[in-house]
Design a protein around this motif. Structure first.
Motif, short mmCIF file in Angstrom:
data_model
loop_
_atom_site.label_atom_id
_atom_site.label_comp_id
_atom_site.label_asym_id
_atom_site.label_seq_id
_atom_site.Cartn_x
_atom_site.Cartn_y
_atom_site.Cartn_z
N ILE A 57 0.61 -1.23 0.00
CA ILE A 57 -0.01 0.13 -0.10
C ILE A 57 0.76 1.35 -0.11
O ILE A 57 0.64 2.18 -0.60
CB ILE A 57 -0.96 0.16 1.19
CG1 ILE A 57 -1.75 -1.37 1.20
CG2 ILE A 57 -1.99 1.24 1.01
CD1 ILE A 57 -2.52 -1.60 0.12
N GLY A 58 1.95 1.17 0.86
CA GLY A 58 2.86 2.44 0.93
C GLY A 58 4.24 2.05 0.09
O GLY A 58 5.32 2.30 0.79
N GLY A 59 3.97 1.57 -0.87
CA GLY A 59 5.34 0.93 -1.41
C GLY A 59 6.23 1.88 -2.14
O GLY A 59 5.94 3.34 -2.29
N ILE A 60 7.56 1.71 -2.16
CA ILE A 60 8.57 2.65 -2.81
C ILE A 60 8.45 2.41 -4.65
O ILE A 60 8.68 1.22 -4.97
CB ILE A 60 9.81 2.15 -2.32
CG1 ILE A 60 9.73 2.58 -0.91
CG2 ILE A 60 11.03 3.12 -2.78
CD1 ILE A 60 11.18 2.04 -0.30
N ALA A 61 8.44 3.52 -5.13
CA ALA A 61 8.26 3.61 -6.59
C ALA A 61 9.80 3.13 -7.08
O ALA A 61 10.05 2.61 -7.81
CB ALA A 61 7.56 4.56 -7.08
N ARG A 62 10.66 4.05 -6.65
CA ARG A 62 12.00 4.05 -7.14
C ARG A 62 12.93 4.97 -6.12
O ARG A 62 12.34 5.76 -5.58
CB ARG A 62 12.47 4.68 -8.72
CG ARG A 62 12.07 6.16 -8.74
CD ARG A 62 12.43 6.50 -10.21
NE ARG A 62 12.22 7.65 -10.56
CZ ARG A 62 10.92 8.39 -10.67
NH1 ARG A 62 9.78 7.98 -10.76
NH2 ARG A 62 11.11 9.89 -10.83
N ILE A 63 14.28 4.82 -6.02
CA ILE A 63 15.09 5.39 -5.33
C ILE A 63 16.23 5.79 -6.47
O ILE A 63 16.84 5.21 -6.84
CB ILE A 63 15.79 4.35 -4.15
CG1 ILE A 63 14.60 3.86 -3.34
CG2 ILE A 63 16.83 5.44 -3.45
CD1 ILE A 63 15.05 2.86 -2.30
N GLU A 64 16.44 7.27 -6.30
CA GLU A 64 17.44 7.93 -7.11
C GLU A 64 18.57 8.35 -6.07
O GLU A 64 18.47 8.91 -5.09
CB GLU A 64 17.05 9.07 -7.83
CG GLU A 64 15.90 8.81 -8.85
CD GLU A 64 15.45 9.86 -9.64
OE1 GLU A 64 16.15 10.82 -9.59
OE2 GLU A 64 14.63 9.79 -10.71
N ILE A 65 19.76 8.10 -6.49
CA ILE A 65 20.99 8.32 -5.71
C ILE A 65 22.03 9.11 -6.40
O ILE A 65 22.24 8.94 -7.55
CB ILE A 65 21.70 6.89 -5.37
CG1 ILE A 65 20.92 6.03 -4.66
CG2 ILE A 65 23.11 7.38 -4.54
CD1 ILE A 65 21.55 4.71 -4.17
N GLN A 66 22.38 10.41 -5.96
CA GLN A 66 23.34 11.29 -6.66
C GLN A 66 24.43 11.46 -5.49
O GLN A 66 24.19 11.94 -4.43
CB GLN A 66 22.77 12.56 -6.75
CG GLN A 66 21.33 12.43 -7.73
CD GLN A 66 20.65 13.73 -7.80
OE1 GLN A 66 20.87 14.82 -7.38
NE2 GLN A 66 19.55 13.80 -8.68
N LYS A 67 25.62 11.18 -6.07
CA LYS A 67 26.91 11.28 -5.20
C LYS A 67 27.68 12.32 -5.81
O LYS A 67 27.98 12.69 -6.99
CB LYS A 67 27.72 10.02 -5.15
CG LYS A 67 26.88 8.93 -4.44
CD LYS A 67 27.63 7.61 -4.62
CE LYS A 67 26.74 6.36 -3.92
NZ LYS A 67 27.61 5.08 -4.21
N ARG A 68 28.10 13.22 -4.47
CA ARG A 68 29.38 13.96 -4.74
C ARG A 68 30.66 13.87 -4.02
O ARG A 68 30.46 12.57 -3.06
CB ARG A 68 29.01 15.62 -4.71
CG ARG A 68 27.84 16.20 -5.73
CD ARG A 68 27.81 17.33 -5.52
NE ARG A 68 26.28 17.74 -5.40
CZ ARG A 68 25.87 18.76 -4.72
NH1 ARG A 68 26.58 19.80 -4.32
NH2 ARG A 68 24.55 18.97 -4.59
N ILE A 69 31.68 14.48 -4.04
CA ILE A 69 32.78 13.96 -3.12
C ILE A 69 32.30 14.04 -1.58
O ILE A 69 32.59 13.39 -0.85
CB ILE A 69 33.90 15.11 -3.33
CG1 ILE A 69 34.54 14.94 -4.77
CG2 ILE A 69 35.05 14.87 -2.30
CD1 ILE A 69 35.44 15.83 -5.27
N ASP A 70 31.46 15.03 -1.09
CA ASP A 70 31.04 15.32 -0.09
C ASP A 70 29.61 15.18 0.48
O ASP A 70 29.14 15.61 1.42
CB ASP A 70 31.64 16.67 0.63
CG ASP A 70 31.22 17.74 -0.16
OD1 ASP A 70 30.53 17.47 -1.45
OD2 ASP A 70 31.06 19.03 0.37
N LEU A 71 28.81 14.81 -0.56
CA LEU A 71 27.62 14.60 -0.41
C LEU A 71 26.90 13.32 -0.84
O LEU A 71 27.19 13.08 -2.01
CB LEU A 71 26.53 15.78 -0.78
CG LEU A 71 25.29 15.87 -0.93
CD1 LEU A 71 24.65 15.97 0.60
CD2 LEU A 71 24.70 17.13 -1.56
N ILE A 72 25.86 12.64 -0.18
CA ILE A 72 25.13 11.39 -0.99
C ILE A 72 23.67 12.08 -0.79
O ILE A 72 23.10 12.03 0.02
CB ILE A 72 25.28 10.35 -0.16
CG1 ILE A 72 26.71 9.60 -0.42
CG2 ILE A 72 24.35 9.20 -0.78
CD1 ILE A 72 27.10 8.49 0.69
#
Length: 219
Positions: A57-72
């Protein structure tokens, strides 16, 4: 010979983008790839354990990940995010703390954003989870597929195709059953097709669910 290709990978660069955006040297590529998988697994396990009702019912559609040197940067697209936030007083903060412990990221900042999908049942992943839940509860597969199509039609999609394979209804011989409603032009690259492959664990064994949804055509 039947040669198959993933509909999402087939459309990369036209109307489909990567779900992970980062750059790594060749020697560090495997490490980053495993880290992405760990992030996705940790988030899915947390949501399944802490939502009040089933993940279908409360599912996850997708997960997007963006990475930088000091940040996820992690962006979670959910069908009904209120179910997660209402079930835990510190929903996002607690998830972020759990993820930081799992990743052990000392020199990088972790930022989690939850976004709501306007039409949840127009997403194949949420629809596949709903269908899997119906099959686990021993609902007839034909009835479950028709109900899934009705939910998709409410999301104003152009067409949908559902395929279920395995020991359907507990039969001794495995088979493939499928149904299509509307248009699903898989060979047209400019056609925006959303796709999902999902495994449903029933008492008879594992059933494979594949869903193609024709959203729109881009020119």
């Amino acid at each position: 010979m039947g040669q198959k290709i993933n509909p999402l990978g087939f459309r990369l660069g036209t109307n489909q983008s990567h779900h992970s955006v980062w750059f790594a040297q060749h020697k560090n590529y495997l490490e980053h790839l495993q880290e992405d998988q760990k992030i996705r697994d940790c988030i899915k396990n947390y949501v399944q354990k802490n939502t009040k009702i089933s993940s279908a019912i409360g599912g996850i559609a997708r997960i997007e990940i963006q990475k930088r040197i000091d940040l996820i940067q992690v962006i979670i697209f959910m069908g009904f995010p209120k179910l997660l936030l209402e079930s835990r007083s510190r929903g996002v903060e607690e998830l972020q703390t759990t993820l930081e412990k799992e990743l052990n990221c000392m020199n990088r900042k972790l930022n989690i954003v939850i976004k709501k999908i306007s039409k949840p049942y127009g997403n194949p992943t949420i629809l596949a989870e709903f269908l899997a839940e119906q099959l686990k509860n021993r609902v007839s597969f034909r009835k479950a597929m028709k109900k899934a199509i009705e939910l998709t039609e409410q999301a104003d999609t152009k067409g949908i195709q559902i395929q279920i394979s395995g020991r359907i209804d507990g039969k001794e011989i495995a088979r493939v059953e499928w149904i299509r409603e509307g248009r699903v032009p898989l060979q047209t690259i400019v056609a925006k097709i959303d796709y999902c492959s999902y495994s449903a664990r029933t008492i008879y064994g594992v059933l494979g669910i594949k869903i193609w949804i024709f959203i729109d055509k881009e020119y």
